[in-house]
Design an enzyme around this catalytic site. Structure first.
Site, mmCIF file in Angstrom:
data_model
loop_
_atom_site.group_PDB
_atom_site.id
_atom_site.type_symbol
_atom_site.label_atom_id
_atom_site.label_comp_id
_atom_site.label_asym_id
_atom_site.label_seq_id
_atom_site.Cartn_x
_atom_site.Cartn_y
_atom_site.Cartn_z
ATOM 1 N N ASP A 196 0.811 -1.223 0.000
ATOM 2 C CA ASP A 196 0.000 0.000 0.000
ATOM 3 C C ASP A 196 0.843 1.271 0.000
ATOM 4 O O ASP A 196 0.299 2.376 0.153
ATOM 5 C CB ASP A 196 -0.904 0.017 1.250
ATOM 6 C CG ASP A 196 -2.146 -0.859 1.067
ATOM 7 O OD1 ASP A 196 -2.820 -0.708 0.031
ATOM 8 O OD2 ASP A 196 -2.419 -1.689 1.947
ATOM 9 N N GLU A 219 0.197 9.540 1.140
ATOM 10 C CA GLU A 219 -0.478 10.534 1.974
ATOM 11 C C GLU A 219 -0.659 10.053 3.411
ATOM 12 O O GLU A 219 -0.683 10.855 4.344
ATOM 13 C CB GLU A 219 -1.851 10.856 1.387
ATOM 14 C CG GLU A 219 -2.677 11.765 2.280
ATOM 15 C CD GLU A 219 -4.015 12.111 1.674
ATOM 16 O OE1 GLU A 219 -4.161 13.265 1.273
ATOM 17 O OE2 GLU A 219 -4.894 11.244 1.603
ATOM 18 N N ASP A 220 -0.792 8.731 3.574
ATOM 19 C CA ASP A 220 -1.106 8.225 4.912
ATOM 20 C C ASP A 220 0.081 8.247 5.862
ATOM 21 O O ASP A 220 -0.092 8.055 7.061
ATOM 22 C CB ASP A 220 -1.671 6.800 4.797
ATOM 23 C CG ASP A 220 -3.015 6.822 4.107
ATOM 24 O OD1 ASP A 220 -3.815 7.723 4.415
ATOM 25 O OD2 ASP A 220 -3.258 5.952 3.250
ATOM 26 N N ARG A 250 -8.790 3.796 11.521
ATOM 27 C CA ARG A 250 -7.318 3.878 11.415
ATOM 28 C C ARG A 250 -6.725 4.910 12.393
ATOM 29 O O ARG A 250 -5.622 4.730 12.895
ATOM 30 C CB ARG A 250 -6.916 4.274 9.987
ATOM 31 C CG ARG A 250 -7.326 3.288 8.915
ATOM 32 C CD ARG A 250 -6.505 2.026 8.970
ATOM 33 N NE ARG A 250 -6.960 1.069 7.970
ATOM 34 C CZ ARG A 250 -6.510 1.031 6.718
ATOM 35 N NH1 ARG A 250 -5.588 1.891 6.318
ATOM 36 N NH2 ARG A 250 -6.962 0.125 5.868
ATOM 37 N N HIS A 268 -11.318 6.861 5.206
ATOM 38 C CA HIS A 268 -10.649 8.014 5.816
ATOM 39 C C HIS A 268 -11.546 9.245 5.711
ATOM 40 O O HIS A 268 -12.408 9.322 4.820
ATOM 41 C CB HIS A 268 -9.350 8.333 5.060
ATOM 42 C CG HIS A 268 -8.250 7.345 5.285
ATOM 43 N ND1 HIS A 268 -7.598 6.722 4.253
ATOM 44 C CD2 HIS A 268 -7.683 6.901 6.420
ATOM 45 C CE1 HIS A 268 -6.662 5.920 4.743
ATOM 46 N NE2 HIS A 268 -6.698 6.016 6.070
ATOM 47 N N CYS A 295 -4.658 10.475 -1.874
ATOM 48 C CA CYS A 295 -3.802 9.472 -1.215
ATOM 49 C C CYS A 295 -2.454 9.289 -1.897
ATOM 50 O O CYS A 295 -1.502 8.814 -1.295
ATOM 51 C CB CYS A 295 -4.472 8.104 -1.221
ATOM 52 S SG CYS A 295 -6.228 8.130 -1.039
#
Ligand code: CIR
Length: 257
Positions: free
Chosen positions: A61, A66-67, A132, A165, A252
């Site tokens: 992933d 962005e995460d 998350r 998200h 993302c």
């Protein structure tokens, strides 16, 4: 919404082994690579210097950079992704961001936080609490951004079916306007903004991306595109079908500041 730089990461050959709830089938990695090239080209056309990191196959992933962090022109915060399989993505991103930022903070255990839950609107951070991002991580980020003169508010999205998200359902378009999933329009935190609501059968398109003078819109969502065009935004359609299959979208795929 003036951005100068972006960081992206190439999709890995392991991409299809990432986390997905979308039920849209396996992504085609060759097409994902081509779509990534078009995405980077759109960011460049919007005026950004793009840093393209190599693929990181140990982390399927990891294309969803962005995460891993929250960045502004003044500071960066390394996140602590809520999914175990993604936690290690922050190690390489920490090295990258220390090249750009003097101020690099971190979300600490037991806090968890995904960058996709963080939506910056002017000087104000909306911090999503999701499956998350936990309340401890959210509070840590609120404290950090407060030190830099930003305000913040929490938005709990844990009851919103199918929303991974916060930025799957809320994105800031600049000019005091928010693009919203219709289920978000009555949320008290969003009442002081001009609201553009995507059609109920196009909620994926709530994840559009304002970059300087352009708004990137995912291909295949004509209702959302029309709403943005009618509101006077300069739209650019970008196909991210292979990323949608893995629960990701336009925001993302980059960190922008
Ligand atoms: C995940 O489940 O973590 C990835 N498959 C998708 C992450 C999408 N990122 C984002 O919305 N910021």
């Amino acid at each position: 919404m003036n951005f100068q730089y972006a960081i992206t990461r190439l999709p890995a050959h392991t991409f299809s082994q990432g986390i997905s709830t979308a039920n849209l089938g396996k992504p085609d990695i060759d097409l994902a690579i081509v779509q990534h090239q078009f995405y980077v080209a759109a960011l460049q056309k919007a005026g950004l210097d793009c840093y393209i990191l190599p693929a990181s196959p140990d982390f399927p992933d990891s294309v969803f950079v962005e995460d891993t962090a929250i960045v502004t022109s003044d500071f960066a915060v390394i996140s602590r992704p809520g999914a175990d399989s993604r936690r290690g993505e922050i190690n390489e991103m920490t090295v990258e961001l220390t090249n750009f930022f003097q101020n690099v903070d971190r979300i600490q255990a037991p806090g968890t936080l995904d960058g996709g839950d963080i939506c910056l609107a002017g000087n104000h951070f909306f911090i999503g609490i999701s499956h998350r991002t936990n309340p401890v991580g959210a509070q840590q980020l609120a404290d950090i951004v407060n030190r830099f003169g930003f305000t913040s508010a929490f938005v709990d999205i844990r009851q919103l079916a199918g929303i991974l998200h916060l930025k799957s359902s809320v994105n800031y378009l600049g000019d005091e306007a928010l693009l919203l999933d219709p289920r978000m329009k009555n949320h008290p935190e969003f009442q002081r903004f001009r609201q553009l609501i995507v059609p109920a059968d196009e909620v994926y398109a709530a994840n559009c991306l304002r970059v300087n003078e352009e708004v990137l819109v995912p291909a295949g969502f004509p209702g959302a595109l029309e709403i943005l065009n009618k509101a006077g935004f300069h739209t650019v359609v970008v196909d991210v079908s292979e990323y949608q299959k893995m629960d990701g979208g336009l925001s993302c795929l980059s960190l922008r500041w």
